[in-house]
Write a protein that holds these residues in place. Structure first.
Motif, mmCIF file in Angstrom:
data_model
loop_
_atom_site.group_PDB
_atom_site.id
_atom_site.type_symbol
_atom_site.label_atom_id
_atom_site.label_comp_id
_atom_site.label_asym_id
_atom_site.label_seq_id
_atom_site.Cartn_x
_atom_site.Cartn_y
_atom_site.Cartn_z
ATOM 1 N N LYS A 1 0.013 43.803 71.568
ATOM 2 C CA LYS A 1 0.054 44.995 72.517
ATOM 3 C C LYS A 1 -0.936 46.091 72.570
ATOM 4 O O LYS A 1 -1.494 46.271 73.563
ATOM 5 N N ASP A 2 -1.202 46.433 71.356
ATOM 6 C CA ASP A 2 -2.171 47.412 71.164
ATOM 7 C C ASP A 2 -3.443 47.137 71.605
ATOM 8 O O ASP A 2 -4.244 47.648 72.260
ATOM 9 N N MET A 3 -3.774 45.768 71.371
ATOM 10 C CA MET A 3 -4.979 45.029 71.558
ATOM 11 C C MET A 3 -5.090 45.008 73.168
ATOM 12 O O MET A 3 -6.392 45.152 74.029
ATOM 13 N N VAL B 1 -10.859 38.661 69.258
ATOM 14 C CA VAL B 1 -10.128 39.176 68.115
ATOM 15 C C VAL B 1 -8.784 38.893 68.883
ATOM 16 O O VAL B 1 -7.678 38.334 67.983
ATOM 17 N N GLN B 2 -8.319 39.056 69.952
ATOM 18 C CA GLN B 2 -7.211 39.081 70.397
ATOM 19 C C GLN B 2 -6.595 37.645 70.391
ATOM 20 O O GLN B 2 -5.705 37.056 70.051
ATOM 21 N N LYS B 3 -7.671 36.862 70.917
ATOM 22 C CA LYS B 3 -7.256 35.285 70.826
ATOM 23 C C LYS B 3 -6.656 34.801 69.401
ATOM 24 O O LYS B 3 -5.784 34.006 69.201
ATOM 25 N N LYS B 4 -7.800 35.170 68.446
ATOM 26 C CA LYS B 4 -7.182 34.724 67.008
ATOM 27 C C LYS B 4 -6.045 35.483 66.327
ATOM 28 O O LYS B 4 -5.183 34.614 65.818
ATOM 29 N N ALA C 1 4.273 37.630 61.835
ATOM 30 C CA ALA C 1 5.067 38.715 61.325
ATOM 31 C C ALA C 1 5.430 39.446 62.743
ATOM 32 O O ALA C 1 4.864 39.463 63.739
ATOM 33 N N PRO C 2 6.440 40.335 62.482
ATOM 34 C CA PRO C 2 6.854 41.227 63.812
ATOM 35 C C PRO C 2 5.956 42.187 64.406
ATOM 36 O O PRO C 2 5.868 42.300 65.232
ATOM 37 N N VAL C 3 5.048 42.557 63.291
ATOM 38 C CA VAL C 3 4.266 43.550 63.613
ATOM 39 C C VAL C 3 3.287 42.956 64.378
ATOM 40 O O VAL C 3 2.382 43.620 65.016
ATOM 41 N N LYS D 1 -7.482 47.095 78.275
ATOM 42 C CA LYS D 1 -7.212 47.564 79.678
ATOM 43 C C LYS D 1 -7.994 48.781 79.454
ATOM 44 O O LYS D 1 -8.833 49.273 80.473
ATOM 45 N N ARG D 2 -7.945 49.781 78.474
ATOM 46 C CA ARG D 2 -8.800 51.049 78.319
ATOM 47 C C ARG D 2 -10.316 50.699 78.427
ATOM 48 O O ARG D 2 -11.072 51.585 79.241
#
Length: 128
Positions: free
Chosen positions: A85-87, A65-68, A77-79, A92-93
């Motif tokens: 960053k959240d992913m 999902v992060q790669k996509k 988009a800016p978001v 990390k968690r």
């Protein structure tokens, strides 16, 4: 990136129990001890074998999902930067969680004997 702790060692085909020491033979009764593979230790081996594929699957799903999401074709988009960053934080968690779970299993296995005398209750690292 963390390195997984040592995996509990499953019973190898043809593995034999520990040999009886001469001191044990001199004990009153002098009976030979019959050993069995500790069922509590085997549960830890089985637990490790169940948990690792699930953790690998979770990590692979997040990585995919992060790669996509990094592709500008998916989201420009800016978001998107905040989402990425959240992913990264989720991965990390998950890595820390994996380390904690596998370390707990590994530590318990290190404190649990692999072989026990037959007829004895299975010794555990921590008695509750």
């Amino acid at each position: 990136m963390f390195v997984d702790p040592p995996r509990p060692k499953p019973m190898a085909p043809g593995e034999s129990p520990p040999r009886q020491s001469p001191a044990e033979q001199l004990a009153p009764g002098g009976q030979a001890t019959t050993w069995v593979f500790n069922p509590e230790y085997q549960k830890l081996v089985d637990l490790w074998d169940q948990v690792v594929p699930l953790l690998d699957k979770l990590n692979a799903s997040l990585a995919d999902v992060q790669k996509k999401a990094q592709s500008r074709e998916v989201w420009d988009a800016p978001v998107a930067e905040r989402y990425l960053k959240d992913m990264a934080e989720w991965r990390k968690r998950l890595s820390l969680y994996r380390q904690g779970v596998l370390t707990a299993i590994s530590d318990e296995a290190a404190d649990t004997p692999r072989w026990i005398p037959s007829g004895a209750d299975a010794p555990r690292a921590f008695l509750f």
